[in-house]
Scaffold this motif. Structure first.
Motif, short mmCIF file in Angstrom:
data_model
loop_
_atom_site.label_atom_id
_atom_site.label_comp_id
_atom_site.label_asym_id
_atom_site.label_seq_id
_atom_site.Cartn_x
_atom_site.Cartn_y
_atom_site.Cartn_z
N SER A 36 0.25 40.50 2.49
CA SER A 36 1.24 40.18 1.45
C SER A 36 0.63 40.14 0.05
O SER A 36 1.36 39.99 -0.93
CB SER A 36 1.92 38.85 1.78
OG SER A 36 0.98 37.85 2.04
N LEU A 39 2.16 42.18 -2.99
CA LEU A 39 3.48 42.72 -2.65
C LEU A 39 4.54 42.14 -3.57
O LEU A 39 4.42 41.02 -4.05
CB LEU A 39 3.84 42.39 -1.20
CG LEU A 39 3.03 43.07 -0.10
CD1 LEU A 39 3.58 42.69 1.26
CD2 LEU A 39 3.05 44.57 -0.28
N GLN A 78 7.95 46.48 -0.33
CA GLN A 78 7.23 47.59 -0.94
C GLN A 78 7.97 47.98 -2.23
O GLN A 78 9.14 47.66 -2.38
CB GLN A 78 7.19 48.79 0.01
CG GLN A 78 6.48 48.55 1.32
CD GLN A 78 4.98 48.66 1.19
OE1 GLN A 78 4.43 49.74 1.15
NE2 GLN A 78 4.31 47.52 1.12
N CYS A 80 9.54 51.03 -4.17
CA CYS A 80 9.96 52.42 -3.97
C CYS A 80 9.33 53.29 -5.05
O CYS A 80 9.42 53.00 -6.24
CB CYS A 80 11.49 52.52 -4.03
SG CYS A 80 12.08 54.23 -4.03
N GLN A 81 8.68 54.37 -4.61
CA GLN A 81 7.97 55.24 -5.55
C GLN A 81 8.91 56.18 -6.31
O GLN A 81 8.47 56.90 -7.19
CB GLN A 81 6.90 56.06 -4.81
CG GLN A 81 5.81 55.20 -4.22
CD GLN A 81 5.10 54.34 -5.26
OE1 GLN A 81 4.43 54.86 -6.15
NE2 GLN A 81 5.28 53.03 -5.18
N PRO A 86 11.82 47.13 -5.75
CA PRO A 86 11.29 46.62 -4.48
C PRO A 86 12.31 46.76 -3.36
O PRO A 86 13.51 46.69 -3.58
CB PRO A 86 11.00 45.15 -4.78
CG PRO A 86 11.81 44.80 -5.95
CD PRO A 86 12.09 46.06 -6.72
N ALA A 89 10.44 47.61 3.59
CA ALA A 89 10.12 48.79 4.39
C ALA A 89 9.90 48.36 5.84
O ALA A 89 9.19 47.40 6.12
CB ALA A 89 8.86 49.46 3.85
N LEU A 138 1.58 50.71 7.11
CA LEU A 138 2.38 50.74 5.88
C LEU A 138 2.60 52.18 5.44
O LEU A 138 1.73 53.03 5.62
CB LEU A 138 1.66 49.99 4.75
CG LEU A 138 1.64 48.47 4.84
CD1 LEU A 138 0.82 47.90 3.67
CD2 LEU A 138 3.04 47.89 4.84
N PRO A 142 5.78 54.63 -0.13
CA PRO A 142 7.01 53.89 0.20
C PRO A 142 8.19 54.38 -0.63
O PRO A 142 8.05 54.61 -1.83
CB PRO A 142 6.65 52.44 -0.14
CG PRO A 142 5.43 52.48 -0.97
CD PRO A 142 4.75 53.78 -0.73
#
Ligand SMILES: [Zn+2]
Length: 182
Positions: A36, A39, A78, A80-81, A86, A89, A138, A142
Motif C-alpha cells: 500500500s 498507493l 491504482q 489509471c494511466q 485512482p 484494480a 499488479l 494500470p
C-alpha cells in the motif's frame, strides 16, 4: 458468511499440512505495508481475500515434500494511466510452492521446476509471501477498462471515453458471414 479481518499468520507449515485444513482470511489492503506504500487513497474498505492450503506429497522416490497452494484476490488502488484518476484494480494470485531443506537445493531446483521452490522454515511468514505475490500481480500499466470521465489528450481535445461509433467486432464478422453463405 462473514470472515473476521485478520493478517496472514507466521506459522509452522508442517503441522498445518498435517491437519490438511486451509488457513484463510480477509485482510484490509492497508495492512500490507509494502503493497500500500504510495498507493492513492480510495474510499471504502478494500480487502484482500486469501487462502493457503499446505499438504505433504510423497514422490515415487525420496522423502515426502511439503507443498503450499496460495490463492489471493482483492482490489488494490491504482492510478489509471489514461485518465489519471485512482481506481480499484482487481488483482489475483494462484500459485503452488514446494518446500526444500536448504537454499542450495532451492536455487538448484527452482530453475528446473514449474512450481516455485522455497526453503522450509519453522516460522514461515505467509503475509510476506502473499504480499510478494500481490506486488508481482499488479498491472504493469494500470488502466480503467472504460474511463469514467472523458480523457483530455495532449492536443487539448476532449475525446469521448467510451465511443459509441466504434464498429463492433461481431457486427463486422456478421457482415462478413452474410456475404459468404454456408
Ligand atoms: Zn481511467
Amino acid at each position: 458468511m462473514t470472515v473476521e479481518h485478520s493478517l496472514p499468520p507466521v506459522l509452522d507449515l508442517r503441522p498445518v499440512a498435517h491437519r490438511a485444513e486451509p488457513v484463510k482470511g480477509q485482510t484490509p489492503v492497508g495492512r500490507f505495508v509494502r503493497l500500500s506504500e504510495g498507493l492513492p487513497e480510495l474510499s471504502g474498505d478494500l480487502l484482500v481475500t486469501w487462502r493457503a492450503h499446505a499438504e505433504w506429497r510423497a514422490p515415487l522416490a525420496g522423502e515426502p515434500a511439503l507443498w503450499l497452494h496460495v490463492q489471493a484476490h482483492g482490489a488494490v488502488p491504482q492510478i489509471c494511466q489514461r485518465c489519471l484518476h485512482p481506481f480499484a484494480a482487481e488483482v489475483a494470485v494462484d500459485r503452488w510452492f514446494r518446500f526444500v531443506a536448504d537454499e542450495a537445493t532451492a536455487a538448484q531446483e527452482d530453475d528446473e521446476s514449474e512450481e516455485d521452490v522455497l526453503v522450509l522454515e519453522p516460522r514461515f511468514d505467509l503475509q510476506a509471501l502473499i504480499e510478494d505475490e500481490l506486488l508481482m500481480a499488479l498491472p504493469l500499466v494500470p488502466m480503467h477498462e472504460v474511463c469514467p470521465t472523458p480523457v483530455k489528450t495532449t492536443a487539448g481535445v476532449l475525446e469521448e471515453a467510451a465511443p459509441d461509433d466504434k464498429p463492433h467486432p461481431f457486427a463486422a464478422l456478421a457482415a462478413l458471414k452474410k456475404g459468404h453463405p454456408g
